[in-house]
Enzyme design. Structure first.
Site, PDB file in Angstrom:
ATOM      1  N   CYS A 154      -0.934   1.992 129.323  1.00 20.83           N
ATOM      2  CA  CYS A 154      -0.695   0.731 128.618  1.00 20.83           C
ATOM      3  C   CYS A 154      -1.963   0.243 127.919  1.00 20.83           C
ATOM      4  O   CYS A 154      -3.083   0.556 128.317  1.00 20.83           O
ATOM      5  CB  CYS A 154      -0.168  -0.329 129.573  1.00 20.83           C
ATOM      6  SG  CYS A 154      -1.271  -0.727 130.937  1.00 20.83           S
TER       7      CYS A 154
ATOM      8  N   THR B 117      37.784  -4.712 144.390  1.00 26.77           N
ATOM      9  CA  THR B 117      37.112  -3.849 145.361  1.00 26.77           C
ATOM     10  C   THR B 117      36.664  -4.647 146.576  1.00 26.77           C
ATOM     11  O   THR B 117      36.772  -4.177 147.719  1.00 26.77           O
ATOM     12  CB  THR B 117      35.897  -3.158 144.704  1.00 26.77           C
ATOM     13  OG1 THR B 117      36.354  -2.300 143.664  1.00 26.77           O
ATOM     14  CG2 THR B 117      35.115  -2.339 145.722  1.00 26.77           C
TER      15      THR B 117
ATOM     16  N   GLU C 267      -2.728   4.833 136.982  1.00 24.99           N
ATOM     17  CA  GLU C 267      -4.023   5.352 136.564  1.00 24.99           C
ATOM     18  C   GLU C 267      -5.151   4.735 137.386  1.00 24.99           C
ATOM     19  O   GLU C 267      -6.084   5.439 137.808  1.00 24.99           O
ATOM     20  CB  GLU C 267      -4.249   5.059 135.071  1.00 24.99           C
ATOM     21  CG  GLU C 267      -3.223   5.703 134.157  1.00 24.99           C
ATOM     22  CD  GLU C 267      -2.046   4.800 133.855  1.00 24.99           C
ATOM     23  OE1 GLU C 267      -1.521   4.868 132.731  1.00 24.99           O
ATOM     24  OE2 GLU C 267      -1.628   4.020 134.745  1.00 24.99           O
TER      25      GLU C 267
ATOM     26  N   GLU D  58      30.321   0.559 140.880  1.00 21.38           N
ATOM     27  CA  GLU D  58      31.079   1.229 141.944  1.00 21.38           C
ATOM     28  C   GLU D  58      32.473   0.650 142.095  1.00 21.38           C
ATOM     29  O   GLU D  58      33.079   0.747 143.148  1.00 21.38           O
ATOM     30  CB  GLU D  58      30.332   1.106 143.282  1.00 21.38           C
ATOM     31  CG  GLU D  58      29.185   2.064 143.452  1.00 21.38           C
ATOM     32  CD  GLU D  58      28.774   2.213 144.903  1.00 21.38           C
ATOM     33  OE1 GLU D  58      29.646   2.139 145.795  1.00 21.38           O
ATOM     34  OE2 GLU D  58      27.580   2.399 145.160  1.00 21.38           O
TER      35      GLU D  58
ATOM     36  N   LEU E 243      35.885   0.668 136.015  1.00 21.64           N
ATOM     37  CA  LEU E 243      35.202   1.857 135.499  1.00 21.64           C
ATOM     38  C   LEU E 243      35.734   2.207 134.114  1.00 21.64           C
ATOM     39  O   LEU E 243      34.976   2.503 133.191  1.00 21.64           O
ATOM     40  CB  LEU E 243      35.391   3.029 136.457  1.00 21.64           C
ATOM     41  CG  LEU E 243      34.717   2.913 137.824  1.00 21.64           C
ATOM     42  CD1 LEU E 243      35.164   4.061 138.727  1.00 21.64           C
ATOM     43  CD2 LEU E 243      33.206   2.905 137.701  1.00 21.64           C
TER      44      LEU E 243
ATOM     45  N   ARG F 188      22.177   4.201 145.053  1.00 16.98           N
ATOM     46  CA  ARG F 188      22.057   2.739 145.007  1.00 16.98           C
ATOM     47  C   ARG F 188      20.588   2.324 144.998  1.00 16.98           C
ATOM     48  O   ARG F 188      20.181   1.441 144.250  1.00 16.98           O
ATOM     49  CB  ARG F 188      22.751   2.108 146.206  1.00 16.98           C
ATOM     50  CG  ARG F 188      24.265   2.145 146.192  1.00 16.98           C
ATOM     51  CD  ARG F 188      24.834   1.514 147.448  1.00 16.98           C
ATOM     52  NE  ARG F 188      26.298   1.509 147.453  1.00 16.98           N
ATOM     53  CZ  ARG F 188      27.044   1.032 148.441  1.00 16.98           C
ATOM     54  NH1 ARG F 188      26.449   0.516 149.514  1.00 16.98           N
ATOM     55  NH2 ARG F 188      28.360   1.067 148.365  1.00 16.98           N
TER      56      ARG F 188
ATOM     57  N   PRO G 299      39.209   1.945 139.520  1.00 16.33           N
ATOM     58  CA  PRO G 299      39.509   2.601 138.243  1.00 16.33           C
ATOM     59  C   PRO G 299      39.524   1.657 137.046  1.00 16.33           C
ATOM     60  O   PRO G 299      39.064   2.015 135.968  1.00 16.33           O
ATOM     61  CB  PRO G 299      40.895   3.203 138.486  1.00 16.33           C
ATOM     62  CG  PRO G 299      40.975   3.399 139.964  1.00 16.33           C
ATOM     63  CD  PRO G 299      40.211   2.255 140.554  1.00 16.33           C
TER      64      PRO G 299
END
Length: 377
Positions: free
Chosen positions: A83, A204, A57, A305, A311, A192, A308
Site C-alpha cells: 500500500c 429456512t 510487510e 445458505e 438461491l 462460513r 431453493p
C-alpha cells in the site's frame, strides 16, 4: 538448474499460505502474506493478522529483525501490491523501499484506486527491482471479496447448497436434515469462516432453526443476515424462539409501518432490524439493495445458505459469483430443487459455471465453480 520463475512461484505459494491465516481478522482489509528471502532461504515472514494492526510487510521485516537477519539485498514476496497511502496504519511501500530489500515480487496489483500502481511506483522510484504478477489468479482468489467490492460495490456472493443426485434439496414434505454427512457439514462450516456474512431467508429459519455459526470448526462466525419481509420470526409471533436472533444478527425487512411491534421484539433480542424498499415487481426485499447495505457495512463476502427460492433469486438477478454444491449419493424423489423459481426456454439460456472443480467430501461430492455471469477478477 531451477528457473527464477519457479523459485518465485515457490516462495509466493508460501506467502499465500501465510495470507490465508488472516481469514479471521483482516477483513475488510485484504488478506496479505509476505516472505523475505536471501540466498535461497527464508529470513522473515508475516501476514496481516487483524484490521488496524501491522500489515504483512511490516510483520515480515520485524520477524527478520527478531531473527537477527541482514535484510540488505533480500527479496520480498508479497501477495498484494504494497500500500502507498495512510489508512489505519502507515503505508508499506515506503517502509519496504527504506528497508534495504533490493527486489520485490508482487502477486497482483491492488484494486483500491488509492493504491493501484502507486505502491509499485514508489518501489521502482527507490531503485528496487519489481517482478509481477506472480501466481496472480491465486492471489486474486484469496481476496475475491476485496476485488469484487471495488469493481461492483457489492460483496462476493457464494451460493451454498446440499442436494441429492437428483438435485433435490429436500423431500416433498420439506424435510432436509441431514442430506450430507459429517465431513461435508464440517467443510461447510469452514466455508462460513471464510466469509464475512452468511445469509438465509426467513423460511429456512422457520423450518430448520439454524444457528448459522462455525461451531464445528475453529474460525470466526460471520455476521448472520436474515431476509424476512414480514418479520415472521419475531418473538411473540413465531411459535419458538429462534437461535439465529441476538447480537451479530441483522434482520432485513421491507418498509412496513404496521410491523413496528414485531421489529421491537426482534431488537430486544440484540439483533438489528434494517428496513429496505421492496422490489418494484414484488413485495419482497430488493436483493440489490441488500447487497448495497452489506457493502456499506464493509461486508466483503457473503455465503447464501437459503432454500431453493432464495438461491434461485440470486441466480435470476445475476447477483451471485460462485457455487458450492454438496451432492449426496442418494435419490430424494419429489421435492424442491436448486432450479425452482425460474424457467428457461433454450439451452443457450442455461446457467453455466466456469473454473469448475469436483472433490470428495467424505461420502459426498463437492462441486465448485464460478458463474459465467460473474465478472472475471
Amino acid at each position: 538448474m531451477t528457473s527464477k520463475k519457479t523459485i518465485d512461484e515457490y516462495f509466493m505459494s508460501r506467502a499465500l499460505s501465510l495470507a490465508w491465516r488472516g481469514v479471521d481478522g483482516a477483513s475488510p482489509n485484504p488478506r496479505v502474506g509476505c516472505v523475505l528471502t536471501k540466498d535461497g532461504r527464508v529470513i522473515g515472514e508475516g501476514y496481516h493478522e487483524r484490521r488496524g494492526e501491522a500489515h504483512a510487510e511490516v510483520n515480515a521485516l520485524n520477524d527478520a529483525k527478531a531473527r537477527g537477519e541482514d535484510i540488505r539485498d533480500a527479496t520480498a514476496y508479497v501477495t498484494l501490491e504494497p500500500c502507498s497511502h495512510f489508512g489505519r496504519t502507515p503505508p508499506c511501500a515506503p517502509r519496504l523501499a527504506e528497508s534495504g530489500v533490493s527486489r520485490v515480487v508482487v502477486g497482483s496489483l491492488d484494486p483500491n484506486p488509492k493504491v493501484s500502481g502507486a505502491g509499485i511506483e514508489i518501489l521502482r522510484g527507490a531503485g528496487l527491482e519489481i517482478a509481477m504478477p506472480c501466481k496472480e489468479k491465486e492471489c486474486k482468489w484469496l481476496n475475491r471479496g476485496f476485488f469484487r467490492s471495488f469493481a461492483l460495490h457489492r460483496p462476493w456472493v457464494t451460493l451454498k447448497a446440499a442436494a441429492g443426485l437428483d438435485g433435490r434439496m429436500a423431500l416433498y414434505n420439506g424435510v432436509s436434515n441431514w442430506i450430507t454427512g459429517d465431513v461435508a457439514r464440517d467443510w461447510a462450516h469452514l466455508m462460513r469462516a471464510e466469509h464475512d456474512g452468511i445469509l438465509v431467508g426467513a423460511g429456512t429459519i422457520r423450518k430448520d432453526n439454524p444457528r448459522l455459526t462455525t461451531r464445528r470448526v475453529c474460525g470466526h462466525s460471520p455476521t448472520r443476515v436474515v431476509l424476512d419481509s414480514h418479520l415472521s420470526i419475531a418473538p411473540g409471533v413465531a411459535p419458538v424462539s429462534y437461535d439465529v436472533l441476538g447480537e451479530g444478527c441483522i434482520v432485513m425487512t421491507t418498509e412496513q409501518k404496521h410491523l413496528a411491534e414485531r421489529r421491537k421484539s426482534i431488537e430486544e433480542t440484540g439483533a438489528e432490524v434494517v428496513a429496505l424498499p421492496a422490489n418494484s415487481e414484488s413485495d419482497r426485499i430488493d436483493l440489490s439493495l441488500v447487497m448495497a447495505e452489506l457493502y456499506a457495512r464493509e461486508v466483503r463476502s457473503v455465503m447464501v445458505e437459503g432454500g431453493p427460492k432464495i438461491l434461485s433469486s440470486f441466480i435470476k438477478e445475476e447477483l451471485c459469483d460462485s457455487l458450492a454444491l454438496f451432492s449426496a449419493a442418494s435419490v430424494m424423489g419429489e421435492g424442491p430443487g436448486l432450479g425452482d423459481g425460474f424457467s428457461l426456454e433454450t439451452m443457450n439460456d442455461v446457467v453455466r459455471l466456469r473454473d469448475v472443480r469436483v472433490r470428495r467430501a467424505g461420502g459426498d461430492i463437492l462441486t465448485e465453480g464460478v458463474f459465467q455471469c460473474s465478472p472475471v477478477l
